[in-house]
Each structure stands twice: as structure tokens, then as C-alpha cells.
Design an enzyme around this catalytic site. Structure first.
Site, PDB file in Angstrom:
ATOM      1  CG  ASN A  19      12.505   1.055   7.068  1.00 44.38           C
ATOM      2  OD1 ASN A  19      11.417   0.869   6.075  1.00 44.38           O
ATOM      3  ND2 ASN A  19      12.387   0.845   8.379  1.00 44.38           N
ATOM      4  CB  SER A  36      -1.024   0.150   0.945  1.00 47.10           C
ATOM      5  OG  SER A  36      -0.284   0.064   2.645  1.00 47.10           O
ATOM      6  CG  MET A  59       7.828  -8.161   5.916  1.00 46.71           C
ATOM      7  SD  MET A  59       8.457  -6.745   6.993  1.00 46.71           S
ATOM      8  CE  MET A  59       7.687  -8.124   8.718  1.00 46.71           C
ATOM      9  NE  ARG A  60      14.151 -11.869   2.913  1.00 48.31           N
ATOM     10  CZ  ARG A  60      13.799 -12.937   3.976  1.00 48.31           C
ATOM     11  NH1 ARG A  60      14.775 -13.364   4.464  1.00 48.31           N
ATOM     12  NH2 ARG A  60      13.326 -14.197   3.375  1.00 48.31           N
ATOM     13  CG  HIS A 117       9.064   1.995  12.439  1.00 53.53           C
ATOM     14  ND1 HIS A 117       9.636   0.579  12.590  1.00 53.53           N
ATOM     15  CD2 HIS A 117       9.126   1.909  13.658  1.00 53.53           C
ATOM     16  CE1 HIS A 117       9.071  -0.669  13.712  1.00 53.53           C
ATOM     17  NE2 HIS A 117       8.780   0.548  13.822  1.00 53.53           N
ATOM     18  CG  ASP A 161      21.870   3.007  11.293  1.00 54.56           C
ATOM     19  OD1 ASP A 161      20.483   2.148  11.391  1.00 54.56           O
ATOM     20  OD2 ASP A 161      21.763   3.812  12.072  1.00 54.56           O
TER      21      ASP A 161
HETATM   22  C1  GRF Z   1       3.548  -0.323   7.135  1.00 56.22           C
HETATM   23  O1  GRF Z   1       3.290  -0.250   8.006  1.00 56.22           O
HETATM   24  C2  GRF Z   1       5.150   0.270   7.077  1.00 56.22           C
HETATM   25  O2  GRF Z   1       5.357   0.856   7.916  1.00 56.22           O
HETATM   26  C3  GRF Z   1       5.942  -1.339   7.592  1.00 56.22           C
HETATM   27  O3  GRF Z   1       5.505  -2.689   6.270  1.00 56.22           O
HETATM   28  C4  GRF Z   1       3.884  -2.185   6.721  1.00 56.22           C
HETATM   29  C5  GRF Z   1       3.718  -1.882   5.251  1.00 56.22           C
HETATM   30  O4  GRF Z   1       2.288  -1.917   4.477  1.00 56.22           O
HETATM   31  N1  GRF Z   1       6.882  -1.522   7.267  1.00 56.22           N
HETATM   32  P1  GRF Z   1       2.566  -1.819   2.724  1.00 56.22           P
HETATM   33  O5  GRF Z   1       3.355  -3.554   2.633  1.00 56.22           O
HETATM   34  O6  GRF Z   1       2.873  -1.285   2.549  1.00 56.22           O
HETATM   35  O7  GRF Z   1       0.961  -2.342   2.672  1.00 56.22           O
END
Ligand code: GRF
Length: 202
Positions: A109, A15, A92-93, A111, A143
Site C-alpha cells: 500500500n 494516478s 478505500m477499503r 499512504h 497487515d
Molecule cells: C494517494 O494519495 C495514496 O497515497 C492514497 O490514496 C491516494 C490515491 O491516489 N492511498 P490515486 O488514485 O493513485 O491518484
């Protein structure tokens, strides 16, 4: 002004990538997405881009015997597509020094918490469990640490009495979709200046 070429790394829903695509189309972000790379062959993010002309590439981590080989393959694809800025969007890595050295200062990134509070996974649940009254989202440079790089932009979101991880995540995600394109636009306009840990907006 030339368009900055962005490479998006994503593992899931996509998204935030969609919000970036929408910002580009709306003329709010002077960038071009050179490639979308996923480590997950089943990621929704890959099908989401199917109707666009944006190249999507799956680099399955399981086909590499080491993290470095996997990261070398990712870096190679990014270079093939002339990527200038690497954008992590639900990737996710954790990236190692090997990769970060290659794109130093050019990886962002997002978060779903107000860093340095609640780094790592399940940040929304962490905020609820802690009893925080406010959380939000943070865009930062990457980093070698876990969600520890210099902060670019943050947006606060209230935590309501009856929030669950799902309702809070949805409220934060809405803020993410506004914040990430804004941070990218600042980068593309050359308005971010790193001074030590501080990111100045000029
Ligand atoms: C988001 O909540 C982002 O903050 C986190 O992973 C999620 C990714 O959501 N790092 P999407 O795949 O962009 O919908």
C-alpha cells in the site's frame, strides 16, 4: 528475469496506477499488470485504462452481502489473472484477515504521510492540523491493522507556511509517483527481505 504479475486495487483517480504503468513502459519496473480491480463502478481508474490492454474489472461491494464474499470475489479475480503481488493504489477499503491470509506478505500500500504518523483517512489534513513541518509518503506491506504493516520506503516532503490540504496533497502525490514504482521494482528484483517488522533492502 520473469515479469512479476501485479494486481492493482483502486477506488478512484488512479494516478499511482498511471505512474506504475509509465514505469513499466519506461523499463524501470520489470512487471506486468495482470488486472486492475475497482470496488467503485464510477472510478476514474477504470476509464483511465480503457486505451490499454490491461484487464479492468469492477467488483461492486454493494452487490455482496458480506465483506468476506466481496473479498472472495476479488481474490478469485486476482487468481484468475495469476496475480503474484497485490498493489493497493487508493483502494478505500480495509482488507480483513480473510484476504490478507490469502495474499500474506504479497500486498503493498502507499499512504500519504510518514507512518506511523497520521494513519487512516485525510492524512495530509491530519499533518497540517498537527502543525507538522514535514510529512511525506510511505510504501508498506499490508497487515491486518490500519496502515500498520512493515515499512518498505519513505520519502519526506516539506510542509510550507501557506499549505492547504490540496497543495500539500499535490506535493506528496508527486513523491508518491516516484516512490511506489521504486518500491515495486525492489520487490520484483527480489531485493526486499522481511525480518520481523524491518524490511531490509538487499
Ligand atoms: C494517494 O494519495 C495514496 O497515497 C492514497 O490514496 C491516494 C490515491 O491516489 N492511498 P490515486 O488514485 O493513485 O491518484
Amino acid at each position: 528475469m520473469n515479469k512479476t504479475v501485479i494486481g492493482v486495487l483502486a477506488s478512484g483517480r488512479g494516478s499511482n496506477l498511471q505512474a506504475i504503468v509509465d514505469a513499466i513502459e519506461a523499463g524501470r519496473l520489470n512487471a506486468k499488470i495482470g488486472a486492475v480491480i475497482s470496488d467503485n463502478p464510477n472510478a476514474n481508474v477504470l476509464t483511465r485504462m480503457a486505451d490499454t490492454d490491461i484487464p479492468t474489472i469492477c467488483i461492486d461491494r454493494r452487490q455482496f452481502s458480506s465483506r468476506q464474499e466481496f473479498e472472495a470475489a476479488v481474490a478469485e479475480e486476482l487468481n484468475i489473472h495469476h496475480v503474484e503481488l497485490v498493489v493497493l493504489a487508493g483502494f478505500m477499503r480495509i482488507l480483513t484477515a480473510y484476504f490478507i491470509d490469502r495474499f500474506g506478505g504479497r500486498i503493498m500500500n502507499i499512504h500519504p504521510a510518514l507512518l506511523p504518523s497520521f494513519p487512516g483517512e485525510n492524512a495530509q489534513q491530519q499533518a497540517l492540523d498537527y502543525g507538522a513541518k514535514v510529512s511525506g509518503c510511505t510504501v508498506h506491506f499490508v497487515d491486518e491493522g490500519m496502515d500498520s504493516g512493515p515499512i518498505i520506503l519513505q520519502e519526506a516532503v516539506p510542509i510550507l507556511e501557506d499549505d492547504t490540504a490540496d497543495t500539500l496533497s499535490e506535493r506528496i502525490l508527486h513523491a508518491e509517483h516516484i516512490l511506489y514504482p521504486r518500491a515495486l521494482a525492489l520487490y520484483c528484483e527480489g531485493r526486499l527481505k522481511l525480518e520481523g517488522r524491518r524490511v531490509r533492502i538487499i
